[in-house]
Design a protein around this motif. Structure first.
Motif, PDB file in Angstrom:
ATOM      1  N   LEU A 143      34.490  41.130  36.059  1.00 36.93           N
ATOM      2  CA  LEU A 143      34.952  42.236  35.132  1.00 36.93           C
ATOM      3  C   LEU A 143      35.871  43.146  35.805  1.00 36.93           C
ATOM      4  N   CYS A 144      35.330  43.277  37.002  1.00 37.76           N
ATOM      5  CA  CYS A 144      36.353  44.313  37.918  1.00 37.76           C
ATOM      6  C   CYS A 144      37.547  43.639  38.309  1.00 37.76           C
ATOM      7  N   LEU A 145      37.654  42.512  38.535  1.00 38.32           N
ATOM      8  CA  LEU A 145      38.959  41.874  38.874  1.00 38.32           C
ATOM      9  C   LEU A 145      39.617  41.761  37.614  1.00 38.32           C
ATOM     10  N   ALA A 146      39.172  41.199  36.505  1.00 41.49           N
ATOM     11  CA  ALA A 146      39.697  41.031  35.164  1.00 41.49           C
ATOM     12  C   ALA A 146      40.474  42.412  34.725  1.00 41.49           C
ATOM     13  N   TYR A 147      39.647  43.525  34.781  1.00 42.60           N
ATOM     14  CA  TYR A 147      40.327  44.922  34.540  1.00 42.60           C
ATOM     15  C   TYR A 147      41.222  45.185  35.340  1.00 42.60           C
ATOM     16  N   SER A 148      41.018  44.898  36.869  1.00 40.54           N
ATOM     17  CA  SER A 148      42.241  45.122  37.724  1.00 40.54           C
ATOM     18  C   SER A 148      43.448  44.779  37.560  1.00 40.54           C
ATOM     19  N   SER A 149      43.465  43.435  37.008  1.00 36.96           N
ATOM     20  CA  SER A 149      44.811  42.786  36.609  1.00 36.96           C
ATOM     21  C   SER A 149      45.547  43.560  35.497  1.00 36.96           C
ATOM     22  N   TYR A 150      44.716  44.099  34.623  1.00 36.75           N
ATOM     23  CA  TYR A 150      45.356  45.010  33.489  1.00 36.75           C
ATOM     24  C   TYR A 150      46.005  46.257  33.949  1.00 36.75           C
ATOM     25  N   LEU A 151      45.336  46.911  35.023  1.00 43.47           N
ATOM     26  CA  LEU A 151      45.824  48.110  35.682  1.00 43.47           C
ATOM     27  C   LEU A 151      47.046  48.024  36.489  1.00 43.47           C
ATOM     28  N   VAL A 152      46.993  46.763  37.438  1.00 43.76           N
ATOM     29  CA  VAL A 152      48.065  46.556  37.999  1.00 43.76           C
ATOM     30  C   VAL A 152      49.393  46.224  36.947  1.00 43.76           C
ATOM     31  N   ALA A 153      49.187  45.536  35.802  1.00 52.54           N
ATOM     32  CA  ALA A 153      50.142  45.338  34.885  1.00 52.54           C
ATOM     33  C   ALA A 153      50.627  46.689  34.246  1.00 52.54           C
ATOM     34  N   ALA A 164      32.653  52.674  39.333  1.00 53.73           N
ATOM     35  CA  ALA A 164      33.221  51.706  40.129  1.00 53.73           C
ATOM     36  C   ALA A 164      34.247  50.673  39.631  1.00 53.73           C
ATOM     37  N   LEU A 165      34.237  50.655  38.098  1.00 55.83           N
ATOM     38  CA  LEU A 165      35.012  49.781  37.618  1.00 55.83           C
ATOM     39  C   LEU A 165      36.552  50.499  37.834  1.00 55.83           C
ATOM     40  N   SER A 166      36.755  51.775  37.767  1.00 49.61           N
ATOM     41  CA  SER A 166      37.927  52.376  38.047  1.00 49.61           C
ATOM     42  C   SER A 166      38.339  52.389  39.697  1.00 49.61           C
ATOM     43  N   SER A 167      37.335  52.390  40.604  1.00 51.13           N
ATOM     44  CA  SER A 167      37.709  52.558  41.736  1.00 51.13           C
ATOM     45  C   SER A 167      38.212  51.171  42.425  1.00 51.13           C
ATOM     46  N   VAL A 168      37.503  50.059  41.927  1.00 53.32           N
ATOM     47  CA  VAL A 168      37.907  48.753  42.365  1.00 53.32           C
ATOM     48  C   VAL A 168      39.254  48.424  41.741  1.00 53.32           C
ATOM     49  N   SER A 169      39.443  48.925  40.642  1.00 52.55           N
ATOM     50  CA  SER A 169      40.911  48.628  39.831  1.00 52.55           C
ATOM     51  C   SER A 169      41.796  49.537  40.646  1.00 52.55           C
ATOM     52  N   GLY A 170      41.551  50.801  41.121  1.00 51.36           N
ATOM     53  CA  GLY A 170      42.576  51.324  41.912  1.00 51.36           C
ATOM     54  C   GLY A 170      43.181  50.914  43.036  1.00 51.36           C
ATOM     55  N   LEU A 171      41.888  50.263  43.934  1.00 47.55           N
ATOM     56  CA  LEU A 171      42.193  49.602  45.100  1.00 47.55           C
ATOM     57  C   LEU A 171      43.034  48.191  44.618  1.00 47.55           C
ATOM     58  N   ALA A 219      36.958  47.238  24.943  1.00 48.17           N
ATOM     59  CA  ALA A 219      36.168  45.989  25.428  1.00 48.17           C
ATOM     60  C   ALA A 219      35.495  45.821  26.577  1.00 48.17           C
ATOM     61  N   ALA A 220      36.451  45.973  27.882  1.00 43.45           N
ATOM     62  CA  ALA A 220      35.935  46.051  29.145  1.00 43.45           C
ATOM     63  C   ALA A 220      34.819  46.997  29.467  1.00 43.45           C
ATOM     64  N   ARG A 221      35.110  48.310  29.162  1.00 47.14           N
ATOM     65  CA  ARG A 221      34.026  49.409  29.147  1.00 47.14           C
ATOM     66  C   ARG A 221      32.798  49.094  28.382  1.00 47.14           C
TER      67      ARG A 221
END
Length: 422
Positions: free
Chosen positions: A219-229, A347-354, A327-329
């Protein structure tokens, strides 16, 4: 049934969110152009600087939340305001790569302190207001969210006005300093004190349990793809507007369009999706919609209609955001132990920030690539996230998450507040 009037303290917190976003968005949309055109940075370096800003905020969100739980919101909010004032003042006069990076890191960390403190305190007060008056906490949290979006709407317009008046990027930064100084003064006077909380070792193994959960990491990786976008609103969108029109004058209007879409459509869209889509389906649909925004850019005409490509990007990216973020949260409680829900949410925000830290430098390098290659590569990022999201559990139905139907995330804050009193 009419909602009961909120307390003065809740109105202070809501007004704060509006003011904080106004000052923030008066500056951020114009940062990429300032770095590239004003300071002569290369595309990859601009992307890296923007990624560092996002990481210093999102990546350190857990720290801000932990400090709030330990010391109470007042000192954390005041420290965040003071650091934001210093960071924007520094950014206004920074002229080298090192000084810009230092200023950007400072402004990001300021938000990492301020945002979790204000958001958790608002959630805590919303729960108390619900118990006292019977008004659902979602009403209070929706007002808070709308105030933030209103600030995100007004801020870029303020920045655009300063640019049109030839006041420049420095004036936008100094205007932000004035806004944050007012927020600092208001909270120093009105925000109540709270005794520090004694910490225990009861949840010492929580980090290991959360980060060894394979579904949660996916889920963190999927959400990270959104934040990068999403970070492309600050990187690729300014470049596209500059290419199409020869200036940045229209940029503020696109940010205003995004904010208006959220203000007008978030509640009904989330209510609709909660009734008809499982959380995993909404997450996948949102990521695919974001990908469609990037794919649509080279397909829309240039010339007199040169603003259509960035408009398509903004509309589709924002619609995807409105589908996937709740949905993600909302999936987080289904993937981790309830005792670790607060940690997992941070952690969801932190992993996405990384992920943004690494992804922004790579996407910044794409600014010099041919348009079809650039936009295809950007579209591939959320599509990859959608493929990862398909491996997740479907998620519980919307009936369990009353707050997600209203377009606000309320499942984590009550767990974190734990009924604690000031």
């Amino acid at each position: 049934m009419t909602a009961a009037p909120t307390t003065p303290y809740l109105r202070l917190l809501t007004t704060t969110q509006f003011a904080f976003n106004t000052g923030f968005y008066a500056v951020l949309p114009y940062l990429a152009t300032h770095l590239g055109t004003g300071l002569g940075m290369t595309g990859w370096l601009v992307g890296l600087v923007l990624g560092l800003r996002t990481f210093s905020q999102q990546g350190l969100f857990v720290i801000g939340g932990a400090l709030t739980d330990r010391y109470g919101p007042r000192p954390v909010v005041l420290a965040g305001c003071a650091l934001r004032i210093a960071g924007f003042g520094w950014l206004a006069f920074a002229g080298s790569t090192a000084t810009v990076i230092g200023a950007v890191l400072l402004t990001g960390f300021a938000a990492a302190l301020f945002s979790p403190a204000v958001e958790s305190e608002t959630a805590r007060e919303a729960v108390r207001h619900e118990k006292r008056t019977g008004t659902p906490r979602a009403h209070v949290l929706a007002r808070f969210s709308a105030a933030g979006q209103a600030g995100a709407f007004l801020g870029p317009l303020l920045g655009s006005l300063l640019l049109l008046l030839d006041a420049g990027f420095r004036a936008a930064c100094l205007a932000g300093v004035l806004v944050f100084a007012a927020v600092l003064a208001g909270h120093a006077r009105l925000m109540p004190h709270r005794a520090p909380v004694t910490r225990t070792a009861a949840h010492r193994g929580a980090v290991r349990q959360v980060f060894t959960s394979r579904p949660f990491l996916l889920l963190c990786l999927a959400y990270s793809s959104y934040l990068v976008a999403y970070n492309q609103l600050y990187l690729s969108l300014p470049a596209e507007v500059q290419r199409a029109t020869g200036s940045q004058a229209a940029l503020g209007w696109f940010f205003a369009l995004s904010s208006l879409l959220v203000v007008c459509a978030q509640l009904p869209l989330t209510r609709w999706s909660a009734h008809r889509l499982a959380p995993r389906t909404a997450l996948v649909a949102g990521l695919v919609t974001v990908a469609a925004g990037f794919a649509a850019v080279p397909l829309t005409p240039a010339g007199p209609a040169g603003l259509l490509p960035p408009a398509a990007l903004v509309v589709l990216l924002t619609l995807g955001q409105m589908l996937l973020v709740p949905a993600a949260r909302g999936l987080v409680p289904d993937l981790v132990d309830d005792r670790h829900l607060g940690l997992a949410t941070g952690a969801l925000s932190s992993v996405s920030g990384l992920a943004v830290l690494g992804g922004s430098a790579a996407t910044g390098a794409l600014l010099d690539a041919p348009a079809p290659v650039r936009w295809a590569a950007l579209a591939a990022v959320p599509l990859t996230g959608a493929a990862l999201a398909l491996t997740l559990p479907m998620g519980a139905d919307g009936k369990r998450r009353r707050g997600s139907r209203s377009g606000v995330d309320v499942e984590a804050p009550p767990t974190r507040s734990g009924g604690r009193t000031p």
